[in-house]
Design an enzyme around this catalytic site. Structure first.
Site, PDB file in Angstrom:
ATOM      1  CD  GLN A 297      -2.713  -1.249   2.502  1.00 20.92           C
ATOM      2  OE1 GLN A 297      -2.605  -0.399   3.396  1.00 20.92           O
ATOM      3  NE2 GLN A 297      -3.516  -2.293   2.635  1.00 20.92           N
TER       4      GLN A 297
ATOM      5  CG  HIS B  28      -3.270  -0.546   7.862  1.00 20.16           C
ATOM      6  ND1 HIS B  28      -3.980  -0.986   8.952  1.00 20.16           N
ATOM      7  CD2 HIS B  28      -3.820  -1.177   6.780  1.00 20.16           C
ATOM      8  CE1 HIS B  28      -4.911  -1.858   8.562  1.00 20.16           C
ATOM      9  NE2 HIS B  28      -4.823  -1.982   7.238  1.00 20.16           N
TER      10      HIS B  28
ATOM     11  CD  GLU C 148     -14.729   3.637  13.888  1.00 15.69           C
ATOM     12  OE1 GLU C 148     -14.696   2.663  14.660  1.00 15.69           O
ATOM     13  OE2 GLU C 148     -14.163   4.735  14.139  1.00 15.69           O
TER      14      GLU C 148
ATOM     15  CE1 TYR D 277     -13.393  10.575  17.119  1.00  7.67           C
ATOM     16  CE2 TYR D 277     -11.180  11.216  17.742  1.00  7.67           C
ATOM     17  CZ  TYR D 277     -12.480  11.556  17.441  1.00  7.67           C
ATOM     18  OH  TYR D 277     -12.877  12.875  17.482  1.00  7.67           O
TER      19      TYR D 277
ATOM     20  CE1 TYR E 148     -10.014  -7.600   6.758  1.00  8.40           C
ATOM     21  CE2 TYR E 148      -8.065  -7.355   8.142  1.00  8.40           C
ATOM     22  CZ  TYR E 148      -9.007  -6.814   7.294  1.00  8.40           C
ATOM     23  OH  TYR E 148      -8.950  -5.482   6.986  1.00  8.40           O
TER      24      TYR E 148
END
Length: 367
Positions: A82, A141, A235, A245, A256
């Site tokens: 990513q 991430h 979210e 949060y 998963y």
């Protein structure tokens, strides 16, 4: 069983009524194609666009859709998984961009943000103004959205690097955080953790997973973000300074393949999301619509869906999500990575694909 399912679903934050835009009202135009997994889009004052390709290229797009050769002068970028060249923004005559920066040890990296001036086909005076710490051995991430607030400070969203998720609850690192810095990289004196022992002063909020959407509310100036849940539990959050949060202590998702994460869906002292998706839509990119091309959308929040290749429209009443529409499922056929409102009042989408595109959403049959 069905009754139990609907009773559970009614407990989700921001459960919204389905809403519809007539398909005949919207036209999707391909402005640019042939991009290599484009990730971020930003408009310059002269109407040209800057677009990033995750494989490490920054390009200019003129008003007619002509694509430049790659701009020279980028730093070293860790392109894997990513990671790569990620978001881009234009602020006060400079290009700001986020990217995966290689670490000193092989295989380590982290999100970094740099700024530079654009002179012709080259970036000059480049300086790195932020580095996520610590460097870490992961290709997942990175978070990485950039949002300038009305006061000029810059919000940067940072993922928890997937396998370091417990770091999101600690204030001695940047994993799973939103940070807030001045345009030169310095720390605003009113950041919530300035002067707190054991806390990094850049941190604005914490307890996040992987935020690939951030935008400023056009009336309140508040930061709104969204983040990927694990398996379920994406979210939308009103991102306030000093707030926790919850990830990975609380989540609406699961491991998963199944299995509980954390301690449930709510805990005192942790901020609940405004809206949740179960199952996940895999959100990326977000923008409030304020233009005059679609007056019926004014004030709505638009979010791209990677998983379902959709554009999601959320209708709001203050901070409450009261309606949701899934748009453009058939016409696009590619994952939507970024959503931007142009200065012309149209919506622009970036599709994450080996033949990635920039799309313009405009009223059908516009004169």
């Amino acid at each position: 069983m069905k009754a139990l399912f609907w009773a559970w679903l009614a407990l989700l934050p921001g459960l919204a009524q389905a809403i519809t835009t007539e398909q005949a009202e919207v036209e999707v135009q391909t402005l640019v194609e042939g991009l290599d997994h484009p990730w971020g889009l930003a408009f310059m004052p002269d109407g040209r666009m800057l677009v990033t390709e995750r494989s490490g290229q920054l390009r200019l797009v003129d008003k007619d859709g002509k694509l430049s050769d790659p701009i020279k002068g980028l730093p070293r970028i860790a392109v894997a998984g990513q990671g790569g060249l990620l978001d881009v923004a234009w602020y006060q005559g400079q290009v700001y961009f986020s990217y995966a920066e290689p670490g000193p040890r092989a295989g380590t990296n982290s999100t970094a943000v740099a700024r530079a001036r654009l002179e012709g086909d080259r970036l000059t005076g480049l300086e790195v103004i932020f580095r996520q710490a610590p460097k870490y051995g992961s290709n997942a991430h990175f978070g990485s959205r950039l949002a300038f607030a009305p006061d000029g400070n810059l919000f940067i969203t940072l993922g928890e690097r997937y396998s370091a998720r417990d770091d999101a609850q600690r204030l001695d690192n940047h994993h799973g955080k939103v940070v807030r810095i001045a345009p030169d990289g310095s720390v605003p004196k009113d950041n919530p953790f300035v002067g707190k022992a054991g806390a990094l002063p850049e941190i604005w909020s914490y307890g996040h997973r992987n935020m690939q959407g951030a935008t400023i509310h056009p009336q309140t100036g508040a930061l709104w973000t969204h983040e990927h849940g694990p398996q379920g539990g994406d979210e939308v959050n009103l991102d306030q300074g000093g707030n926790n949060y919850g990830w990975p202590v609380v989540t609406f998702g699961e491991e998963y393949g199944g299995g509980k994460i954390g301690q449930g869906q709510h805990q005192d002292g942790m901020t609940d999301p405004l809206h949740v998706w179960v199952p996940s839509i895999a959100p990326s990119g977000m923008a409030f619509y304020t233009g005059d091309k679609f007056p019926q959308w004014r004030g709505d929040l638009f979010i791209g869906s990677l998983k379902f290749m959709q554009l999601v429209r959320l209708e709001l009443d203050g901070t409450q999500v009261v309606g949701e529409e899934r748009m453009l499922m058939v016409p696009i056929g590619q994952r939507i990575r970024d959503v931007v409102q142009g200065p012309d009042g149209y919506l622009y989408l970036v599709t994450d694909h080996s033949n990635g595109r920039i799309l313009r959403i405009k009223p059908a049959n516009e004169a």
